[in-house]
Design a protein around this motif. Structure first.
Motif, PDB file in Angstrom:
ATOM      1  N   TYR A  99       0.833  -1.111  -0.167  1.00 17.17           N
ATOM      2  CA  TYR A  99      -0.086   0.117  -0.024  1.00 17.17           C
ATOM      3  C   TYR A  99       0.832   1.240   0.001  1.00 17.17           C
ATOM      4  CZ  TYR A  99      -4.355   2.718   0.627  1.00 17.17           C
ATOM      5  OH  TYR A  99      -5.384   3.240   0.366  1.00 17.17           O
ATOM      6  N   MET A 103       0.847   4.220  -2.852  1.00 14.66           N
ATOM      7  CA  MET A 103       0.671   5.489  -2.497  1.00 14.66           C
ATOM      8  C   MET A 103       1.829   6.162  -3.061  1.00 14.66           C
ATOM      9  SD  MET A 103      -2.244   6.344  -0.680  1.00 14.66           S
ATOM     10  CE  MET A 103      -1.816   7.768   0.376  1.00 14.66           C
TER      11      MET A 103
ATOM     12  N   SER B   5      -6.308  -5.118  -6.990  1.00 12.78           N
ATOM     13  CA  SER B   5      -6.692  -3.866  -6.408  1.00 12.78           C
ATOM     14  C   SER B   5      -7.135  -4.048  -4.914  1.00 12.78           C
ATOM     15  CB  SER B   5      -7.877  -3.232  -7.144  1.00 12.78           C
ATOM     16  OG  SER B   5      -8.936  -3.492  -6.663  1.00 12.78           O
ATOM     17  N   LYS B   7      -8.374  -2.607  -1.117  1.00 11.10           N
ATOM     18  CA  LYS B   7      -9.271  -1.683  -0.471  1.00 11.10           C
ATOM     19  C   LYS B   7      -8.460  -0.718   0.038  1.00 11.10           C
ATOM     20  CE  LYS B   7     -12.874  -4.888   0.752  1.00 11.10           C
ATOM     21  NZ  LYS B   7     -13.958  -5.307   1.862  1.00 11.10           N
ATOM     22  N   LEU B   8      -9.180   0.646  -0.204  1.00 11.43           N
ATOM     23  CA  LEU B   8      -8.603   1.744   0.285  1.00 11.43           C
ATOM     24  C   LEU B   8      -8.314   1.957   1.892  1.00 11.43           C
ATOM     25  CD1 LEU B   8      -9.984   4.703  -1.854  1.00 11.43           C
ATOM     26  CD2 LEU B   8      -7.853   3.444  -1.965  1.00 11.43           C
ATOM     27  N   THR B  12      -6.751   7.990   3.333  1.00 10.93           N
ATOM     28  CA  THR B  12      -5.770   8.047   2.268  1.00 10.93           C
ATOM     29  C   THR B  12      -6.326   8.699   1.163  1.00 10.93           C
ATOM     30  OG1 THR B  12      -5.785   5.727   1.493  1.00 10.93           O
ATOM     31  CG2 THR B  12      -4.518   6.159   3.303  1.00 10.93           C
ATOM     32  N   LEU B  13      -7.531   8.748   0.789  1.00  6.35           N
ATOM     33  CA  LEU B  13      -8.251   8.999  -0.469  1.00  6.35           C
ATOM     34  C   LEU B  13      -7.873  10.475  -0.771  1.00  6.35           C
ATOM     35  CD1 LEU B  13      -9.689   8.609  -3.009  1.00  6.35           C
ATOM     36  CD2 LEU B  13     -11.878   8.285  -1.627  1.00  6.35           C
ATOM     37  N   SER B  32     -10.290   9.089 -10.775  1.00 11.68           N
ATOM     38  CA  SER B  32     -10.408   7.657 -10.431  1.00 11.68           C
ATOM     39  C   SER B  32      -9.581   6.941 -11.186  1.00 11.68           C
ATOM     40  CB  SER B  32     -11.959   7.297 -10.465  1.00 11.68           C
ATOM     41  OG  SER B  32     -11.846   5.598 -10.487  1.00 11.68           O
ATOM     42  N   LEU B  43      -4.736   0.844  -6.613  1.00 12.75           N
ATOM     43  CA  LEU B  43      -5.547   1.483  -6.003  1.00 12.75           C
ATOM     44  C   LEU B  43      -6.872   1.708  -6.843  1.00 12.75           C
ATOM     45  CD1 LEU B  43      -3.015   4.161  -4.301  1.00 12.75           C
ATOM     46  CD2 LEU B  43      -3.988   2.164  -3.304  1.00 12.75           C
ATOM     47  N   VAL B  45     -10.548   3.190  -6.968  1.00 14.96           N
ATOM     48  CA  VAL B  45     -11.483   4.356  -6.037  1.00 14.96           C
ATOM     49  C   VAL B  45     -12.948   3.931  -6.279  1.00 14.96           C
ATOM     50  CG1 VAL B  45     -12.180   6.522  -5.310  1.00 14.96           C
ATOM     51  CG2 VAL B  45      -9.816   6.126  -6.132  1.00 14.96           C
TER      52      VAL B  45
END
Lengths: 115, 115
Positions: A99, A103, B5, B7-8, B12-13, B32, B43, B45
């Motif tokens: 993650y 990021m 992918s 999960k967020l 952090t979004l 997105s 990632l 969204v």
DNA sequence: GTCTTATACATAGGTATCTTATGGGTTGTT
DNA sequence: AACAACCCATAAGATACCTATGTATAAGAC
């Protein structure tokens, strides 16, 4: 202007606890203290987050609890990492690192995708 | 077994959106897509997170919205980073980095605090 | 000897922000 | 004609934090 302990980011507490208990069993208060100290006071685990988290991890079979005595001769509930917990720790450290890398790929890119 | 992918992680979004819009204004769908692409599909969204987040950031004065036309000639709501948003981006990137470092100090230590 | 701080556990209630599900509509491709 | 991709948006549900509160003991300050 720096430091005074940040709020925890949701989802990061479990791996901190698992890692802390990978060295030796500790009671809840000790876990909290260890995390605070090893993060240079940056990560402060509130009690309202700590105890539910420990129960959660125990319920999932990653920790085992037992009552014991502290160095200062007080009753305390100790938690020990199970072997399932150790695997979970590995998985969560890996997931966290992935993650962080994802990021970084967004936050530190120097050109937009179609730039 | 890897990728599809993650999960967020909560919280952090916002910084991902701010950073994405630091290059050029984009509409929601474009934001997105950009995040997905620049993170190598890691990632993703969800729309249910995306649109509330954009509204949130606009309400806080970090984004400005306006209707415009996409490259494919469709109506879309574009968001542009304000100067307050740019400051916020800086602050959030710094905070994220500090958090990552704090996590690392716990997760990658080789001896316990009193070891 | 009383007050405060640190140690120790636990839960209830509030809050934020994510996922999933649902709804609407348009454009391009097969 | 059907489907995928493009676009917006909200409601409901889940989760996991923080704050506040409660209990209790031990150590140190005054």
């Amino acid at each position: 202007m720096t430091n005074p302990s940040m709020k925890l980011i949701r989802g990061t507490l479990d791996v901190l606890i698992l890692k802390t208990l990978s060295w030796t069993p500790l009671h809840g208060y000790g876990v909290s203290k260890s995390i605070r100290e090893s993060s240079a006071e940056l990560l402060q685990v509130e009690e309202g987050a700590l105890y539910p988290a420990l129960k959660r991890l125990e319920a999932r079979g990653w920790l085992e609890a037992y009552w014991g005595e502290t160095e200062t001769h007080r009753e305390a509930k100790f938690y020990r990492l199970t072997s399932a917990g150790r695997k979970q720790l590995q998985a969560e450290v890996t997931a966290w690192q992935r993650y962080v890398d994802a990021m970084a790929s967004v936050l530190y890119r120097e050109q937009p995708v179609n730039g």
